[in-house]
Design a protein around this motif. Structure first.
Motif, PDB file in Angstrom:
ATOM      1  N   LYS A  87       0.849  -1.188   0.000  1.00  0.00           N
ATOM      2  CA  LYS A  87       0.000   0.000   0.000  1.00  0.00           C
ATOM      3  C   LYS A  87       0.886   1.239   0.000  1.00  0.00           C
ATOM      4  N   ARG A  88       0.387   2.273  -0.656  1.00  0.00           N
ATOM      5  CA  ARG A  88       1.106   3.546  -0.657  1.00  0.00           C
ATOM      6  C   ARG A  88       0.664   4.368   0.560  1.00  0.00           C
ATOM      7  N   VAL A  89       1.579   5.150   1.066  1.00  0.00           N
ATOM      8  CA  VAL A  89       1.296   6.035   2.193  1.00  0.00           C
ATOM      9  C   VAL A  89       1.360   7.478   1.710  1.00  0.00           C
ATOM     10  N   LEU A  90       0.255   8.197   1.898  1.00  0.00           N
ATOM     11  CA  LEU A  90       0.184   9.617   1.560  1.00  0.00           C
ATOM     12  C   LEU A  90       0.142  10.402   2.866  1.00  0.00           C
ATOM     13  N   LEU A 120     -15.377   7.107  -3.371  1.00  0.00           N
ATOM     14  CA  LEU A 120     -14.106   7.652  -2.880  1.00  0.00           C
ATOM     15  C   LEU A 120     -13.364   6.622  -2.043  1.00  0.00           C
ATOM     16  N   ARG A 121     -14.106   5.906  -1.239  1.00  0.00           N
ATOM     17  CA  ARG A 121     -13.502   4.928  -0.327  1.00  0.00           C
ATOM     18  C   ARG A 121     -12.695   3.875  -1.084  1.00  0.00           C
ATOM     19  N   ARG A 122     -13.152   3.504  -2.261  1.00  0.00           N
ATOM     20  CA  ARG A 122     -12.438   2.493  -3.050  1.00  0.00           C
ATOM     21  C   ARG A 122     -11.016   2.930  -3.393  1.00  0.00           C
ATOM     22  N   GLN A 123     -10.805   4.239  -3.487  1.00  0.00           N
ATOM     23  CA  GLN A 123      -9.466   4.734  -3.810  1.00  0.00           C
ATOM     24  C   GLN A 123      -8.482   4.547  -2.662  1.00  0.00           C
ATOM     25  N   LEU A 124      -9.001   4.187  -1.484  1.00  0.00           N
ATOM     26  CA  LEU A 124      -8.136   3.916  -0.336  1.00  0.00           C
ATOM     27  C   LEU A 124      -7.851   2.428  -0.174  1.00  0.00           C
ATOM     28  N   ASP A 125      -8.259   1.622  -1.154  1.00  0.00           N
ATOM     29  CA  ASP A 125      -7.948   0.188  -1.076  1.00  0.00           C
ATOM     30  C   ASP A 125      -6.442  -0.047  -1.026  1.00  0.00           C
ATOM     31  N   ASN A 126      -5.694   0.802  -1.733  1.00  0.00           N
ATOM     32  CA  ASN A 126      -4.238   0.622  -1.763  1.00  0.00           C
ATOM     33  C   ASN A 126      -3.491   1.874  -1.293  1.00  0.00           C
ATOM     34  N   VAL A 127      -4.207   2.746  -0.597  1.00  0.00           N
ATOM     35  CA  VAL A 127      -3.608   3.988  -0.102  1.00  0.00           C
ATOM     36  C   VAL A 127      -4.003   4.186   1.356  1.00  0.00           C
ATOM     37  N   TYR A 302      -8.931  21.165  -1.172  1.00  0.00           N
ATOM     38  CA  TYR A 302      -9.667  19.892  -1.128  1.00  0.00           C
ATOM     39  C   TYR A 302      -9.560  19.175  -2.476  1.00  0.00           C
ATOM     40  N   GLN A 303      -9.807  19.916  -3.551  1.00  0.00           N
ATOM     41  CA  GLN A 303      -9.774  19.295  -4.878  1.00  0.00           C
ATOM     42  C   GLN A 303      -8.387  18.763  -5.219  1.00  0.00           C
ATOM     43  N   LEU A 304      -7.354  19.533  -4.902  1.00  0.00           N
ATOM     44  CA  LEU A 304      -6.004  19.067  -5.220  1.00  0.00           C
ATOM     45  C   LEU A 304      -5.692  17.774  -4.477  1.00  0.00           C
ATOM     46  N   MET A 305      -6.073  17.684  -3.214  1.00  0.00           N
ATOM     47  CA  MET A 305      -5.822  16.453  -2.460  1.00  0.00           C
ATOM     48  C   MET A 305      -6.641  15.298  -3.022  1.00  0.00           C
ATOM     49  N   GLN A 306      -7.845  15.580  -3.502  1.00  0.00           N
ATOM     50  CA  GLN A 306      -8.636  14.546  -4.172  1.00  0.00           C
ATOM     51  C   GLN A 306      -7.907  13.991  -5.389  1.00  0.00           C
ATOM     52  N   HIS A 307      -7.411  14.895  -6.225  1.00  0.00           N
ATOM     53  CA  HIS A 307      -6.693  14.452  -7.428  1.00  0.00           C
ATOM     54  C   HIS A 307      -5.410  13.707  -7.049  1.00  0.00           C
ATOM     55  N   MET A 308      -4.790  14.106  -5.951  1.00  0.00           N
ATOM     56  CA  MET A 308      -3.581  13.426  -5.505  1.00  0.00           C
ATOM     57  C   MET A 308      -3.900  11.987  -5.099  1.00  0.00           C
ATOM     58  N   ILE A 309      -4.968  11.813  -4.316  1.00  0.00           N
ATOM     59  CA  ILE A 309      -5.348  10.452  -3.902  1.00  0.00           C
ATOM     60  C   ILE A 309      -5.689   9.603  -5.115  1.00  0.00           C
ATOM     61  N   ARG A 310      -6.448  10.174  -6.035  1.00  0.00           N
ATOM     62  CA  ARG A 310      -6.834   9.438  -7.238  1.00  0.00           C
ATOM     63  C   ARG A 310      -5.596   9.002  -8.035  1.00  0.00           C
ATOM     64  N   VAL A 312      -2.405   8.683  -6.905  1.00  0.00           N
ATOM     65  CA  VAL A 312      -1.612   7.694  -6.158  1.00  0.00           C
ATOM     66  C   VAL A 312      -2.288   6.332  -6.201  1.00  0.00           C
ATOM     67  N   HIS A 313      -3.616   6.302  -6.093  1.00  0.00           N
ATOM     68  CA  HIS A 313      -4.364   5.039  -6.203  1.00  0.00           C
ATOM     69  C   HIS A 313      -4.149   4.410  -7.577  1.00  0.00           C
ATOM     70  N   ARG A 314      -4.269   5.209  -8.613  1.00  0.00           N
ATOM     71  CA  ARG A 314      -4.132   4.701  -9.986  1.00  0.00           C
ATOM     72  C   ARG A 314      -2.721   4.213 -10.270  1.00  0.00           C
ATOM     73  N   ASP A 315      -1.712   4.963  -9.787  1.00  0.00           N
ATOM     74  CA  ASP A 315      -0.317   4.679 -10.137  1.00  0.00           C
ATOM     75  C   ASP A 315       0.449   4.021  -9.000  1.00  0.00           C
ATOM     76  N   SER A 316      -0.265   3.347  -8.132  1.00  0.00           N
ATOM     77  CA  SER A 316       0.365   2.783  -6.936  1.00  0.00           C
ATOM     78  C   SER A 316       1.592   1.937  -7.267  1.00  0.00           C
ATOM     79  N   ASP A 317       1.464   1.028  -8.214  1.00  0.00           N
ATOM     80  CA  ASP A 317       2.576   0.129  -8.534  1.00  0.00           C
ATOM     81  C   ASP A 317       3.731   0.880  -9.198  1.00  0.00           C
ATOM     82  N   ARG A 318       3.417   1.861 -10.029  1.00  0.00           N
ATOM     83  CA  ARG A 318       4.474   2.635 -10.685  1.00  0.00           C
ATOM     84  C   ARG A 318       5.283   3.428  -9.659  1.00  0.00           C
ATOM     85  N   ILE A 319       4.577   4.021  -8.706  1.00  0.00           N
ATOM     86  CA  ILE A 319       5.263   4.796  -7.672  1.00  0.00           C
ATOM     87  C   ILE A 319       6.143   3.884  -6.835  1.00  0.00           C
TER      88      ILE A 319
END
Length: 582
Positions: A87-90, A120-127, A302-310, A312-319
């Motif tokens: 899991k990624r840590v933000l 939104l909660r689903r984006q925290l599956d790996n974050v 708020y919006q910037l942090m939303q896009h950040m979570i999205r 990081v969730h999408r690119d978890s393995d790349r990061i």
């Protein structure tokens, strides 16, 4: 007692029934949450959701606890276990400058919304979210309505300095504050993949609500720099534009107005994102525009942090892959940059939404003054300077040897979880040493120090005795970059520059001229080459030739009587692998 038990059951089983509306949402849109209100609110969130844990990390300079709030949808709050699950840590930090408080309010709503909304909660599956609700607690308690002179709201807010009047965003290396010590514990415990430190800007006027300082890409490992520049930043910029908050880089202008261009921020490790880069963490310093209404600034954050979570969730393995490569390659990296300069030959054009800059007579001075005409908005492009090149590099030693006398430095290394070994007996070995040849010092105190800069060193290989208990720090560990940035005196934020070794700069023994005259004459007879150097100096420097004391000083400094420890930097560099008594 029964009532408390029933309340606990309700809070645990029915979070929707708990009032989790934030103080900001209950206000008029121009009010920010106080420190105590934030802690009380996060306490309720912790009680309402098993997926939340609020951890007290210790007491700050203010005497109040610094908390870390963790949001983990599988209820795992152990750093090692979270990492094992890939899991990624933000890490989100708020209120380092409590007069810039929109992150405090935006993050509270963000944490709640990501727990309550399934999409939104689903984006925290790996974050996992790690949140510092208010970092500068002392400053947050020093509440007023006046010190942010140029800022448009909120009605009241905290003060920039902490309880000891330190600017905590200059304290991540020197670590004068308890806040910084606790931050180091948090950061090294959780090893965040991405870090956000929310701020508000000062400066020019323009249409943008949000500006952004990312980690300077030249200082990141190439694997991370490519991902940041080519993937992550475009995603954030596109998301903010789509959300009606088009974003630009932070406005650090080359001239008086944005048309002159803006320069990327070169954060040294004294700053939060500069420190984070030492551990291959991608850092961001969002800077909302001070003149925009507070409600807009909260919404943009708020919006910037939303896009950040999205993202990081999408690119978890790349990061994860990019950080793993960066860490692995840094272990064996041999050359490191210590100083940087802007490369003005490399410039790009970026879209910018500005207001026309105009001039009119000042009612105060009568001189022409700058103002921005909000009735004259316009789109344009401006120059953006975003390339820095190294000016000073150093070869990594096998190890540093640090005499145990320098306990303040040792304590910082322990806080940082640096792997330290100690000599088991007195040992004399040949090491590479620095002599401080020259440096500049600020004439006025800066954050409690008279900061050094432009350090010039002379390298000398010689035998030195180290005592039982002295420290050996090998450079094959994940703290490599931290060690080089702090223990190499030429580095911008070295411990030397922050005055930790100033005692070596003062000579302790001297000579009496009338006594030394005869000894100096004898030394020159025994060392004719030194006599030649003396005569040459006389010919080249008339003032030297007329000053008897200066000539005796010249002989003294070239004799065995002159203390070899004067200007000797105490930390030695071991350049070859030796078997030491450890």
């Amino acid at each position: 007692m029964l009532l408390n038990l029933l309340l606990a059951i309700i809070l645990t089983t029915a979070p929707d029934s708990v009032d989790l509306k934030t103080p900001y949402e209950k206000g008029n849109g121009n009010q920010t949450t106080t420190y105590q209100e934030a802690i009380d609110w996060y306490t309720r969130l912790d009680q309402a959701y098993e997926e939340v844990k609020m951890v007290p990390y210790g007491y700050t300079d203010s005497g109040r606890l610094l908390h870390l709030v963790l949001v983990s949808t599988d209820k795992d709050f152990a750093p090692a276990s979270v990492k094992q699950k890939n899991k990624r840590v933000l890490l989100i930090q708020n209120g380092i400058h409590p007069g810039e408080p929109e992150g405090i309010d935006a993050t509270m709503m963000l944490a709640r919304d990501y727990l309550q909304h399934k999409n939104l909660r689903r984006q925290l599956d790996n974050v996992v979210l790690a949140i510092i609700p208010v970092y500068n607690i002392g400053g947050a308690l020093n509440r007023n309505s006046h010190t942010r002179t140029n800022q448009n709201g909120p009605e009241s807010y905290g003060f920039r300095g902490n309880a000891r009047n330190y600017d905590l965003n200059r304290d991540f290396i020197k670590t004068d504050s308890r806040n910084a010590v606790l931050f180091h514990h948090i950061f090294r415990d959780w090893d965040p993949d991405v870090f956000i430190d929310n701020h508000t800007s000062n400066g020019a006027d323009y249409q943008h609500v949000m500006t952004l300082i990312p980690t300077q890409h030249n200082k990141l490992h190439p694997h991370l720099a490519r991902y940041l520049q080519q993937t992550m930043l475009p995603a954030l910029y596109q998301g903010m534009k789509k959300g009606k908050f088009p974003m630009v880089p932070y406005m650090d202008l080359r001239g008086d107005t944005p048309e002159s261009g803006t320069v990327a921020f070169l954060e040294s490790p004294r700053y939060s994102t500069g420190y984070a880069a030492l551990y291959h963490t991608i850092g961001f310093m969002p800077e909302t525009h001070m003149l925009k209404p507070f409600a807009q600034r909260v919404q943009a954050t708020y919006q910037l942090m939303q896009h950040m979570i999205r993202t990081v969730h999408r690119d978890s393995d790349r990061i994860a892959a990019a950080r793993a490569k960066a860490k692995q390659e840094t272990l064996v990296q041999q050359e490191f940059a210590l100083q940087w300069q802007l490369d003005t030959s490399k410039v790009e054009k970026i879209p910018f939404l500005g207001y026309a800059a105009k001039y009119k007579p000042s009612e105060v001075t009568g001189q022409q003054r700058l103002y921005y005409d909000r009735n004259a908005p316009y789109p344009t492009t401006i120059p953006y300077y975003n390339t820095f090149t190294p000016t000073t590099k150093v070869q990594k030693p096998v190890a540093y040897l640090i005499p145990q006398a320098w306990q303040e430095v040792i304590e910082h290394l322990k806080t940082e979880k640096v792997q330290l070994k100690r000599l088991l007996k007195d040992t004399t070995i040949t090491v590479e040493n620095y002599y401080i040849r020259d440096f500049k010092t600020s004439p006025r105190p800066y954050e409690g120090h008279y900061l050094h800069s432009d350090v010039q060193v002379q390298t000398r290989s010689m035998e030195r005795q180290f005592l039982k208990g002295d420290y050996v720090v090998y450079l094959n560990q994940e703290t490599n970059r931290y060690l080089l940035e702090t223990l190499e005196p030429q580095a911008t934020d070295s411990f030397f520059n922050w005055n930790y070794f100033d005692a070596v700069l003062m000579q302790k023994e001297y000579f009496s001229s009338y006594v030394f005259e005869d000894l100096a004459a004898e030394i020159l007879k025994q060392q004719p080459e030194l006599r030649q150097q003396l005569e040459k100096q006389k010919q080249q420097d008339p003032a030297f030739a007329q000053n008897a004391r200066t000539q005796l000083e010249f002989v003294y400094r070239h004799s065995r009587h002159y203390e070899y420890t004067h200007n000797l930097y105490p930390v030695a560099r071991l350049m070859q692998h030796l078997k030491l008594p450890l």
